[in-house]
Design an enzyme around this catalytic site. Sequence first.
Site, PDB file in Angstrom:
ATOM      1  N   GLY A  80       0.757  -1.149  -0.045  1.00 55.79           N
ATOM      2  CA  GLY A  80       0.043   0.008   0.353  1.00 55.79           C
ATOM      3  C   GLY A  80       0.947   1.319  -0.039  1.00 55.79           C
ATOM      4  N   ARG A  81       0.265   2.397  -0.394  1.00 53.40           N
ATOM      5  CA  ARG A  81       0.932   3.607  -0.172  1.00 53.40           C
ATOM      6  C   ARG A  81      -0.023   4.651   0.368  1.00 53.40           C
ATOM      7  NH1 ARG A  81       2.790   2.297  -6.002  1.00 53.40           N
ATOM      8  NH2 ARG A  81       4.838   2.174  -6.021  1.00 53.40           N
ATOM      9  N   GLY A  83       0.409   9.071   1.256  1.00 53.71           N
ATOM     10  CA  GLY A  83       0.966  10.463   0.701  1.00 53.71           C
ATOM     11  C   GLY A  83       2.486  10.580   1.116  1.00 53.71           C
ATOM     12  N   VAL A  87       4.454   0.909   1.770  1.00 52.19           N
ATOM     13  CA  VAL A  87       4.567  -0.232   2.705  1.00 52.19           C
ATOM     14  C   VAL A  87       4.853  -1.347   1.817  1.00 52.19           C
ATOM     15  CG1 VAL A  87       3.109  -1.708   4.385  1.00 52.19           C
ATOM     16  CG2 VAL A  87       2.888   0.745   4.424  1.00 52.19           C
ATOM     17  N   ASP A 194      -5.403   7.669  14.590  1.00 53.25           N
ATOM     18  CA  ASP A 194      -5.965   7.317  13.109  1.00 53.25           C
ATOM     19  C   ASP A 194      -6.686   6.463  13.227  1.00 53.25           C
ATOM     20  OD1 ASP A 194      -6.257   7.838  10.575  1.00 53.25           O
ATOM     21  OD2 ASP A 194      -4.453   7.017   9.862  1.00 53.25           O
TER      22      ASP A 194
END
Length: 283
Positions: A80-81, A83, A87, A194
């Site tokens: 995953g990415r 901003g 990862v 978060d």
Amino acid sequence: MNIERVKQLLADALAVPPAGRESFLFAASGSDPELYKEVLRLLRLVEEKNNFLSEPIWGMSSSLQGECLHGRYLLGPVLGRGGFSTVYRAQDLRLGNRPVAIKVLELGLFRKETAQKEIQALARIDHPGVVGILDAGELEGGGWFLVRRLVEGLTLRELLQNRGRLKENEVRFVAQQLLAALDTTHRVGVLHLDLKPENIVLREWGTEHQQAVMIDFGSAIGSPVGSLSFSTHRSIYQAPAVEQGQAQCGSDLYSIGVIIREMLPDNPRIQQRWKHLWEMRFD
């Protein structure tokens, strides 16, 4: 244009409460209109996308795939990415090719001293409901990488999308596990900030070994506000205090309350039993 100057100014602007960011940026840019316009563009992009962009702002690309960090961690496919980070699924060559997840953080937006302090705090956490940090280091070209346990399973978001709302006993189970994990992290001074269904993984769901696990504590190690969340646009799960730069333990509890409400069956009697949660204050 000096990219390091752009990164630093953006980091400084994000440390300011949202209402004052543009004024701060205008003053901090001095007599350089190009610098002001570029950082303002990036600031608006971050706020609009809530730091969850399809591609990193500064091109933290999959070019690291196949690289071996510190002669130990072999980077595999991108998981995953965000901003400012990417990862990777990786292997720990020193420990029998053990699978791990490695998050590579973009240089310039993370202050070294704060990052080191928060990495040490995360490394002290030992709880089955928390994906803490196994290792961390600096990249040769700058930036950080964080090594964490690779957690397999459905995210709570995926479960809710597949099934809709959960049974009340399932809600109670998930809530109890999350609260126990938060109690451990808060005791060592670490906030998540978060929490949302996407950042909760349900391991071995439906078995006697099922476990709710909080991930992505390292999404913004060393953030200017001194928290572990780098969100700049308030989501429905985020307490108002976070946006105001006044995050505290109650901010995570606020997020848990919103998540519980989303999980609960749409049944008036059940909702009534949990009503006290919506009336609590977390400031």
